[in-house]
Design a protein around this motif. Structure first.
Motif, short mmCIF file in Angstrom:
data_model
loop_
_atom_site.label_atom_id
_atom_site.label_comp_id
_atom_site.label_asym_id
_atom_site.label_seq_id
_atom_site.Cartn_x
_atom_site.Cartn_y
_atom_site.Cartn_z
N GLU A 198 0.84 -1.21 0.00
CA GLU A 198 0.00 0.00 0.00
C GLU A 198 0.87 1.26 0.00
N THR A 199 1.95 1.25 0.76
CA THR A 199 2.88 2.38 0.80
C THR A 199 3.53 2.58 -0.57
N PHE A 200 3.95 1.47 -1.18
CA PHE A 200 4.55 1.54 -2.52
C PHE A 200 3.55 2.10 -3.52
N GLU A 201 2.32 1.60 -3.50
CA GLU A 201 1.28 2.06 -4.41
C GLU A 201 1.04 3.56 -4.26
N ASN A 202 1.00 4.04 -3.02
CA ASN A 202 0.81 5.47 -2.77
C ASN A 202 2.01 6.29 -3.23
N SER A 203 3.22 5.74 -3.08
CA SER A 203 4.43 6.49 -3.46
C SER A 203 4.55 6.67 -4.96
N ILE A 204 3.97 5.77 -5.74
CA ILE A 204 4.03 5.91 -7.20
C ILE A 204 2.71 6.44 -7.76
N ASP A 205 1.83 6.89 -6.88
CA ASP A 205 0.53 7.44 -7.29
C ASP A 205 -0.21 6.49 -8.22
N VAL A 206 -0.31 5.25 -7.82
CA VAL A 206 -0.94 4.16 -8.56
C VAL A 206 -0.25 4.00 -9.91
N GLY A 207 -0.73 4.62 -10.97
CA GLY A 207 -0.14 4.41 -12.29
C GLY A 207 0.62 5.59 -12.86
N VAL A 208 0.85 6.62 -12.05
CA VAL A 208 1.47 7.84 -12.57
C VAL A 208 2.97 7.66 -12.81
N THR A 209 3.66 7.06 -11.87
CA THR A 209 5.12 6.96 -11.91
C THR A 209 5.56 5.55 -12.29
N THR A 210 6.62 5.46 -13.07
CA THR A 210 7.17 4.15 -13.43
C THR A 210 8.02 3.61 -12.28
N PHE A 211 8.23 2.29 -12.30
CA PHE A 211 9.06 1.66 -11.29
C PHE A 211 9.79 0.47 -11.91
N ASN A 212 10.88 0.07 -11.27
CA ASN A 212 11.64 -1.11 -11.71
C ASN A 212 11.02 -2.35 -11.10
N TRP A 213 10.91 -3.39 -11.90
CA TRP A 213 10.36 -4.67 -11.47
C TRP A 213 11.15 -5.78 -12.13
N THR A 214 11.50 -6.82 -11.38
CA THR A 214 12.22 -7.95 -11.94
C THR A 214 11.25 -9.07 -12.23
N ASN A 215 11.21 -9.50 -13.48
CA ASN A 215 10.36 -10.60 -13.91
C ASN A 215 10.94 -11.89 -13.31
N ILE A 216 10.15 -12.59 -12.51
CA ILE A 216 10.67 -13.78 -11.83
C ILE A 216 10.91 -14.95 -12.77
N LEU A 217 10.26 -14.94 -13.93
CA LEU A 217 10.45 -16.04 -14.87
C LEU A 217 11.73 -15.90 -15.69
N THR A 218 12.10 -14.66 -16.01
CA THR A 218 13.27 -14.43 -16.85
C THR A 218 14.41 -13.73 -16.14
N SER A 219 14.18 -13.23 -14.94
CA SER A 219 15.16 -12.46 -14.15
C SER A 219 15.62 -11.20 -14.87
N THR A 220 14.80 -10.68 -15.77
CA THR A 220 15.14 -9.41 -16.43
C THR A 220 14.41 -8.27 -15.75
N MET A 221 15.06 -7.09 -15.79
CA MET A 221 14.49 -5.91 -15.18
C MET A 221 13.56 -5.23 -16.18
N TRP A 222 12.37 -4.86 -15.72
CA TRP A 222 11.38 -4.18 -16.54
C TRP A 222 11.08 -2.82 -15.94
N ILE A 223 10.72 -1.87 -16.78
CA ILE A 223 10.22 -0.58 -16.32
C ILE A 223 8.72 -0.64 -16.49
N MET A 224 8.00 -0.53 -15.36
CA MET A 224 6.57 -0.81 -15.33
C MET A 224 5.77 0.37 -14.78
N ARG A 225 4.46 0.27 -14.99
CA ARG A 225 3.47 1.14 -14.37
C ARG A 225 2.33 0.27 -13.92
N LEU A 226 1.68 0.64 -12.83
CA LEU A 226 0.45 -0.07 -12.44
C LEU A 226 -0.64 0.31 -13.42
N ASN A 227 -1.39 -0.67 -13.87
CA ASN A 227 -2.50 -0.43 -14.78
C ASN A 227 -3.79 -0.17 -14.02
#
Length: 149
Positions: free
Chosen positions: A65-94
């Protein structure tokens, strides 16, 4: 840039879904029945992920919930690591993160997360171009005419 938090539970493979964010194809059907197709835009189509965390502790729920509030739901991008491929993605909440109680477990939650983005460091430009392309053509044409004025 924010980074998706590390939780005490790993994401579940149950409920994992992956698809293109939008269909980039424009199809025109002719009277004869023939169909002409063309690309809606150039560039990579962002990927949409649906992931679920099961048996999330109350502390991890607060962390999400803190993370969601810090990125204003879908406004700000964030780094996320795909657990299947171990690659870093730049994401937004949809959409906002959906929480619910696990069946027969009053102190554990599940968290359903819907996010989109592209792999690698060049994806921030793909994200901004895909966001603008998914807006209506009317607002796109009015914004481009106002920027050229």
């Amino acid at each position: 840039m924010a980074t998706f938090p590390t939780l005490t539970r790993a994401v579940s493979h149950r409920g994992w879904q992956e698809s293109k964010l939008i269909d980039p194809t424009i199809r025109t059907e002719f009277v004869s029945g023939a169909i002409a197709t063309r690309a809606r835009f150039s560039g990579t189509v962002p990927v949409l992920y649906h992931v679920t965390y099961h048996h999330v502790s109350p502390a991890d729920k607060v962390l999400l919930e803190t993370f969601e509030n810090s990125i204003d739901v879908g406004v700000t991008t964030f780094n996320w690591t795909n657990i299947l491929t171990s690659t870093m993605w730049i994401m937004r909440l949809n959409a906002p993160i959906r929480f619910g109680l696990e069946p027969n477990c009053i102190d554990k939650y599940f968290a359903q997360i819907e996010m989109f983005g592209s792999a690698g460091s060049s994806s921030s430009s793909s994200l901004s171009s895909s966001s603008s392309s998914s807006s209506s053509s009317l607002s796109s044409s009015s914004s481009s005419s106002s920027s050229s004025a």
